[in-house]
Design a protein around this motif. Structure first.
Motif, PDB file in Angstrom:
ATOM      1  N   TRP A  50      30.320 -25.601   9.453  1.00  0.00           N
ATOM      2  CA  TRP A  50      28.643 -25.470   9.356  1.00  0.00           C
ATOM      3  C   TRP A  50      28.344 -26.796   9.609  1.00  0.00           C
ATOM      4  O   TRP A  50      27.237 -26.838  10.395  1.00  0.00           O
ATOM      5  CB  TRP A  50      28.363 -25.085   7.633  1.00  0.00           C
ATOM      6  N   LEU A  51      28.790 -27.958   8.906  1.00  0.00           N
ATOM      7  CA  LEU A  51      28.307 -29.446   9.324  1.00  0.00           C
ATOM      8  C   LEU A  51      28.273 -29.632  11.063  1.00  0.00           C
ATOM      9  O   LEU A  51      27.477 -30.169  11.297  1.00  0.00           O
ATOM     10  CB  LEU A  51      28.939 -30.218   8.631  1.00  0.00           C
ATOM     11  N   SER A  52      29.494 -29.248  11.484  1.00  0.00           N
ATOM     12  CA  SER A  52      29.335 -29.610  13.015  1.00  0.00           C
ATOM     13  C   SER A  52      28.409 -28.607  13.645  1.00  0.00           C
ATOM     14  O   SER A  52      27.553 -29.527  14.516  1.00  0.00           O
ATOM     15  CB  SER A  52      30.809 -29.137  13.326  1.00  0.00           C
ATOM     16  N   VAL A  53      28.134 -27.504  13.274  1.00  0.00           N
ATOM     17  CA  VAL A  53      27.227 -26.865  13.934  1.00  0.00           C
ATOM     18  C   VAL A  53      25.920 -27.420  13.720  1.00  0.00           C
ATOM     19  O   VAL A  53      25.027 -27.496  14.597  1.00  0.00           O
ATOM     20  CB  VAL A  53      27.542 -25.302  13.743  1.00  0.00           C
ATOM     21  N   PHE A  54      25.331 -27.488  12.493  1.00  0.00           N
ATOM     22  CA  PHE A  54      24.172 -27.811  12.023  1.00  0.00           C
ATOM     23  C   PHE A  54      23.803 -29.225  12.584  1.00  0.00           C
ATOM     24  O   PHE A  54      22.690 -29.500  13.257  1.00  0.00           O
ATOM     25  CB  PHE A  54      24.076 -27.927  10.574  1.00  0.00           C
ATOM     26  N   THR A  55      24.812 -30.235  12.649  1.00  0.00           N
ATOM     27  CA  THR A  55      24.296 -31.582  13.153  1.00  0.00           C
ATOM     28  C   THR A  55      24.052 -31.732  14.740  1.00  0.00           C
ATOM     29  O   THR A  55      23.265 -32.298  15.326  1.00  0.00           O
ATOM     30  CB  THR A  55      25.556 -32.760  12.661  1.00  0.00           C
ATOM     31  N   MET A  56      25.062 -30.906  15.292  1.00  0.00           N
ATOM     32  CA  MET A  56      24.758 -30.654  16.617  1.00  0.00           C
ATOM     33  C   MET A  56      23.520 -29.930  17.359  1.00  0.00           C
ATOM     34  O   MET A  56      22.922 -30.470  18.342  1.00  0.00           O
ATOM     35  CB  MET A  56      25.983 -29.929  17.432  1.00  0.00           C
ATOM     36  N   SER A  72      22.338 -27.671  23.123  1.00  0.00           N
ATOM     37  CA  SER A  72      22.210 -26.243  23.431  1.00  0.00           C
ATOM     38  C   SER A  72      23.052 -25.321  22.690  1.00  0.00           C
ATOM     39  O   SER A  72      23.777 -25.808  22.224  1.00  0.00           O
ATOM     40  CB  SER A  72      22.186 -26.087  24.956  1.00  0.00           C
ATOM     41  N   THR A  73      22.404 -24.260  22.387  1.00  0.00           N
ATOM     42  CA  THR A  73      23.162 -23.085  21.679  1.00  0.00           C
ATOM     43  C   THR A  73      24.578 -22.914  22.417  1.00  0.00           C
ATOM     44  O   THR A  73      25.669 -22.799  21.686  1.00  0.00           O
ATOM     45  CB  THR A  73      22.504 -21.955  21.233  1.00  0.00           C
ATOM     46  N   CYS A 132      28.408 -23.352  20.988  1.00  0.00           N
ATOM     47  CA  CYS A 132      29.439 -22.133  21.076  1.00  0.00           C
ATOM     48  C   CYS A 132      30.524 -22.557  21.807  1.00  0.00           C
ATOM     49  O   CYS A 132      31.600 -22.212  21.551  1.00  0.00           O
ATOM     50  CB  CYS A 132      28.608 -21.032  21.503  1.00  0.00           C
ATOM     51  N   SER A 133      30.553 -23.120  23.045  1.00  0.00           N
ATOM     52  CA  SER A 133      31.699 -23.475  23.737  1.00  0.00           C
ATOM     53  C   SER A 133      32.547 -24.399  23.423  1.00  0.00           C
ATOM     54  O   SER A 133      33.588 -24.237  23.224  1.00  0.00           O
ATOM     55  CB  SER A 133      31.063 -23.875  25.267  1.00  0.00           C
ATOM     56  N   GLU A 134      31.836 -25.613  23.037  1.00  0.00           N
ATOM     57  CA  GLU A 134      32.552 -26.634  22.344  1.00  0.00           C
ATOM     58  C   GLU A 134      33.497 -26.330  21.179  1.00  0.00           C
ATOM     59  O   GLU A 134      34.658 -26.896  20.773  1.00  0.00           O
ATOM     60  CB  GLU A 134      31.779 -28.002  22.007  1.00  0.00           C
ATOM     61  N   LEU A 135      32.794 -25.515  19.945  1.00  0.00           N
ATOM     62  CA  LEU A 135      33.279 -25.115  18.865  1.00  0.00           C
ATOM     63  C   LEU A 135      34.042 -23.845  18.974  1.00  0.00           C
ATOM     64  O   LEU A 135      34.567 -23.520  17.845  1.00  0.00           O
ATOM     65  CB  LEU A 135      32.440 -25.162  17.842  1.00  0.00           C
ATOM     66  N   ARG A 136      33.803 -23.384  19.990  1.00  0.00           N
ATOM     67  CA  ARG A 136      34.645 -22.023  20.136  1.00  0.00           C
ATOM     68  C   ARG A 136      34.149 -20.865  18.996  1.00  0.00           C
ATOM     69  O   ARG A 136      34.924 -20.154  18.250  1.00  0.00           O
ATOM     70  CB  ARG A 136      36.139 -21.852  20.024  1.00  0.00           C
ATOM     71  N   PHE A 193      27.272 -18.168  15.566  1.00  0.00           N
ATOM     72  CA  PHE A 193      26.407 -19.212  15.551  1.00  0.00           C
ATOM     73  C   PHE A 193      25.308 -19.428  14.789  1.00  0.00           C
ATOM     74  O   PHE A 193      24.930 -19.952  13.901  1.00  0.00           O
ATOM     75  CB  PHE A 193      25.840 -19.680  16.993  1.00  0.00           C
ATOM     76  N   TRP A 194      24.516 -18.242  14.975  1.00  0.00           N
ATOM     77  CA  TRP A 194      23.255 -17.894  14.309  1.00  0.00           C
ATOM     78  C   TRP A 194      23.423 -17.631  12.894  1.00  0.00           C
ATOM     79  O   TRP A 194      22.789 -18.207  12.033  1.00  0.00           O
ATOM     80  CB  TRP A 194      22.381 -16.906  14.863  1.00  0.00           C
ATOM     81  N   VAL A 195      24.471 -17.057  12.316  1.00  0.00           N
ATOM     82  CA  VAL A 195      24.980 -16.699  10.871  1.00  0.00           C
ATOM     83  C   VAL A 195      25.224 -18.125  10.505  1.00  0.00           C
ATOM     84  O   VAL A 195      24.789 -18.336   9.209  1.00  0.00           O
ATOM     85  CB  VAL A 195      26.218 -15.929  10.876  1.00  0.00           C
ATOM     86  N   ILE A 196      25.920 -19.175  10.966  1.00  0.00           N
ATOM     87  CA  ILE A 196      26.260 -20.272  10.307  1.00  0.00           C
ATOM     88  C   ILE A 196      25.103 -21.287  10.226  1.00  0.00           C
ATOM     89  O   ILE A 196      24.870 -21.855   9.228  1.00  0.00           O
ATOM     90  CB  ILE A 196      27.242 -21.102  11.307  1.00  0.00           C
TER      91      ILE A 196
END
Length: 201
Positions: free
Chosen positions: A151-157, A164-165, A169-173, A179-182
């Motif tokens: 969650w922290l990774s997605v949020f900070t990025m 970009s979304t 999604c590509s980098e964190l698989r 993604f949107w749930v996170i």
């Protein structure tokens, strides 16, 4: 003819001076890293790796950005590399299940509305300079560190690095729907943490 010092690189209007990198940028880069990587030793290592990588690439510096921005960009890419390498482990983080279970108490199971205890409140930080409040920054940082690592990774990025979304999604698989749930869960978690620790401060 412009003379260049042994370890000073000049490109355009911007000059690189590696001798001053540690004194000028180490604290800033460490703060940048620790906010995104909740590991003190790893954050320090990434800053050192950033300086080494910058030395190796100094001949390619074109002066299109400031020295600070250029170093931050190198560090940012190294942090994303860490996210990418650990993405599988992030997804298995037991803290995700714990955080999701905690959020079950936020809403009424019958109608889906906020429970009174967790209903969103104004933080009193509506003024333009409110986020510069050091006390608030410390509490926000502490709340962010409580997020599951994925969650922290997605949020900070998304919200700090403005990626970009599709890229995230590509980098964190992660899938687009995940993604949107996170993002939603991370925001709800942060708001709850801030309400408990900032508003009652």
């Amino acid at each position: 003819m412009q003379k260049e010092h042994d370890k000073t690189t000049i490109r355009g209007n911007e000059k690189l001076d590696p001798h001053l990198w540690v004194s000028n940028y180490a604290d800033y880069l460490y703060s940048y890293a620790i906010l995104r990587i909740e590991d003190v030793d790893l954050a320090k290592d990434l800053v050192q790796e950033t300086f080494l990588a910058a030395l190796e690439r100094s001949a390619k510096f074109e002066g299109r950005s400031s020295e600070k921005t250029w170093l931050t960009s190198i560090l940012k890419n190294k942090i994303i590399d860490v996210y990418r390498q650990k993405s599988s482990a992030f997804a298995k983080d037991t803290n995700i299940t714990k955080a999701e279970q905690e959020q079950d108490d936020f809403f009424d199971n019958e109608n889906g509305h906020w429970n009174d205890e967790h209903r969103p409140k104004d933080f009193g930080i509506e003024e333009a300079d409110a986020l510069e409040n050091k006390e608030f920054q410390q509490i926000l940082s502490a709340c962010m560190k409580k997020l599951p690592k994925l969650w922290l990774s997605v949020f900070t990025m998304k919200h700090m690095d403005d990626e970009s979304t599709a890229y995230i999604c590509s980098e964190l698989r992660v899938s687009s729907s995940n993604f949107w749930v996170i993002i939603h869960r991370a925001k709800v978690n942060l708001r709850s943490c801030l309400q408990k620790n900032w508003l009652q401060n």
